[in-house]
Enzyme design. Structure first.
Site, PDB file in Angstrom:
ATOM      1  N   GLY A   1       2.745 -22.401 -10.863  1.00  0.00           N
ATOM      2  CA  GLY A   1       2.441 -21.128 -10.209  1.00  0.00           C
ATOM      3  C   GLY A   1       2.844 -21.173  -8.746  1.00  0.00           C
ATOM      4  O   GLY A   1       3.570 -22.077  -8.322  1.00  0.00           O
ATOM      5  N   ASN A   2       2.402 -20.211  -7.969  1.00  0.00           N
ATOM      6  CA  ASN A   2       2.677 -20.242  -6.521  1.00  0.00           C
ATOM      7  C   ASN A   2       1.509 -19.602  -5.778  1.00  0.00           C
ATOM      8  O   ASN A   2       0.547 -19.151  -6.391  1.00  0.00           O
ATOM      9  CB  ASN A   2       4.011 -19.572  -6.201  1.00  0.00           C
ATOM     10  CG  ASN A   2       4.006 -18.099  -6.586  1.00  0.00           C
ATOM     11  OD1 ASN A   2       3.265 -17.312  -6.019  1.00  0.00           O
ATOM     12  ND2 ASN A   2       4.819 -17.729  -7.567  1.00  0.00           N
ATOM     13  N   ARG A   3       1.615 -19.570  -4.455  1.00  0.00           N
ATOM     14  CA  ARG A   3       0.458 -19.205  -3.625  1.00  0.00           C
ATOM     15  C   ARG A   3       0.282 -17.703  -3.398  1.00  0.00           C
ATOM     16  O   ARG A   3      -0.567 -17.300  -2.601  1.00  0.00           O
ATOM     17  CB  ARG A   3       0.595 -19.876  -2.252  1.00  0.00           C
ATOM     18  CG  ARG A   3       0.512 -21.371  -2.297  1.00  0.00           C
ATOM     19  CD  ARG A   3       0.863 -21.953  -0.929  1.00  0.00           C
ATOM     20  NE  ARG A   3       1.101 -23.377  -1.009  1.00  0.00           N
ATOM     21  CZ  ARG A   3       0.152 -24.301  -0.914  1.00  0.00           C
ATOM     22  NH1 ARG A   3      -1.081 -23.940  -0.712  1.00  0.00           N
ATOM     23  NH2 ARG A   3       0.462 -25.577  -1.017  1.00  0.00           N
TER      24      ARG A   3
END
Ligand code: PMT
Length: 409
Positions: A220-222
């Protein structure tokens, strides 16, 4: 010297609350209190049905003003006639707006006090629907809502959840504090911008995507979704029909926005194309560029010292949207970069054949991912505009101003 009201407050607004005949009418009592707390001067008009649920006296006590209940009340007409009352209002709020009331408003009826007031006013109108979920989802109600939205009427809710009849679904009146907050943000849009996207459909993507490796892990990412949600809210405040395709984030749905929750890049692509045709696409989501070739059914076991993941490219949703020109007036992308921001952003503008790209630096404190504020620069062929550090909600409004400007250029 008098201080001017803060942006988005209802300080001094003359608000005419029209109460419809549904069980949620009892919540309108609390609404009056909240509206007055936010600084509004409130007058109440009730349909006949509303008076079956709550007494005019209760509204009179809470608003501190006489309550209007009929077109044919000669004493009330002598005090402030209905045309005068329609002129008095800075905004009309219809809450709860029943299916019947929405139908009559969309068809321009003037067969009772409330519909006559709504027809006679030049003030902006907000409706907060509440009804059984099947009535809300009925094509007739949806068509009425679409007509009202097209005319620039602000729609707040309804919310999904338990309903009075013991069933569950979309149909609950939004909570009074949500309605007051949505009215406050509508008041924050200068009258010159309100309704400028009426009749247009805007699709916005927001948040991250999660690419599952196995049942417990994902890539995933932020991204928090804050930027994309703010953009969707701004478009809705200007009267657009907005579909927000959201990756996994914990944010409330902006008022008047249809939200579709997704998890992976592939699901996001499907939801975006499912929402078309549209007039504007804004890709604010941080879509994963790679996804595991296979997502295994059982938890990957710890075996060797290293683990190599086999990843494949995800579909580039933005590039695909820009390639299919069918009906789209403007395609806007975002570029999240850690270095050479302008150079990479301009490259994406050309490579993906976009109308505009909005570049922001990520991986820094006080901006980019997760933060409540950001700074960005928009690029298009032949121009650029800087947006210096500000809350994402403010930047979204400034960006929507530019989007409308570019669309009409
Ligand atoms: O969500 P927040 O915490 O508020 O943070 C906001 C933000 C930093 C996520 C936002 O402002 C932002 O920059 N969004 C785009 C992030 C991104 O994925 O940038 P990119 O440079 O990798 O992608 C360029 C564009 O292509 C983006 O519009 C992206 O949505 C789109 N894209 C990318 C890959 C892919 N497979 N499909 C796409 O549509």
């Amino acid at each position: 010297m008098t201080a001017s009201p803060p942006p988005g407050s209802l300080q001094g607004q003359r608000l005419l609350l029209c109460v419809g005949g549904g069980i949620a009418a009892y919540k309108a009592l609390e609404l009056v209190r909240r509206l007055r707390d936010a600084g509004a001067v409130v007058q109440v008009a009730m349909t006949e049905g509303a008076q079956q649920f709550v007494t005019p006296l209760s509204f009179q006590a809470l608003s501190g003003q006489p309550v209007r209940t009929s077109l044919w009340d000669s004493a009330a007409e002598a005090a402030m006639g209905h045309i005068e009352l329609a002129r008095w209002a800075d905004r009309i709020l219809v809450a709860p707006a029943t299916a019947d009331l929405l139908a009559r408003l969309s068809h321009g009826f003037a067969n009772d006090l409330v519909t006559t007031l709504c027809l006679a006013t030049t003030a902006p109108i907000t409706v907060a629907p509440a009804m059984n979920h099947r009535m809300w989802l009925h094509p007739a109600t949806q068509a009425n809502i679409a007509t009202l939205r097209e005319r620039g009427v602000q729609i707040i809710g309804p919310e999904d959840g338990p309903l009075a009849e013991g069933e569950s679904g979309p149909g609950r009146l939004s909570e009074p504090e949500q309605i007051v907050a949505a009215l406050g943000s509508a008041a924050a849009v200068p009258p010159t911008h309100a309704g400028e996207l009426a009749g247009l459909k805007v699709v916005v993507s927001a948040g991250p995507t999660y690419e599952d490796l196995d049942p417990v892990r994902y890539l995933g990412n932020r991204s928090s979704g804050k930027m994309g949600f703010a953009v969707a809210a701004s478009a809705a405040r200007r009267g657009a029909e907005v579909v927000l395709v959201a990756g996994p984030v914990q944010l409330p749905t902006p008022s008047g926005v249809k939200r579709i929750d997704v998890r992976s890049a592939a699901q996001m692509r499907e939801a975006v194309f499912g929402a078309f045709p549209a007039d504007i696409y804004i890709g604010a989501a941080a879509v994963a560029d790679y996804s595991p070739r296979v997502s295994v059914q059982n938890k990957i076991k710890k075996t060797g010292e290293t683990l190599t993941l086999d990843l494949v490219r995800t579909p580039d949703i933005l590039a695909e949207v820009a390639a299919q020109t069918q009906g789209l007036k403007l395609v806007v992308g975002f570029a999240a970069e850690t270095e050479n921001v302008a150079h990479y952003a301009r490259g994406k503008l050309q490579a993906k054949r976009l109308d505009m790209i909005v570049a922001n630096q990520v991986g820094i404190a006080g901006g980019g991912f997760e933060s409540d504020q950001n700074a960005m620069t928009a690029y298009w062929n032949g121009g650029e505009r800087d947006f210096s550090t500000a809350p994402k909600t403010q930047l979204a409004d400034a960006l929507m101003d530019l989007i409308v400007e570019r669309m009409n250029a």
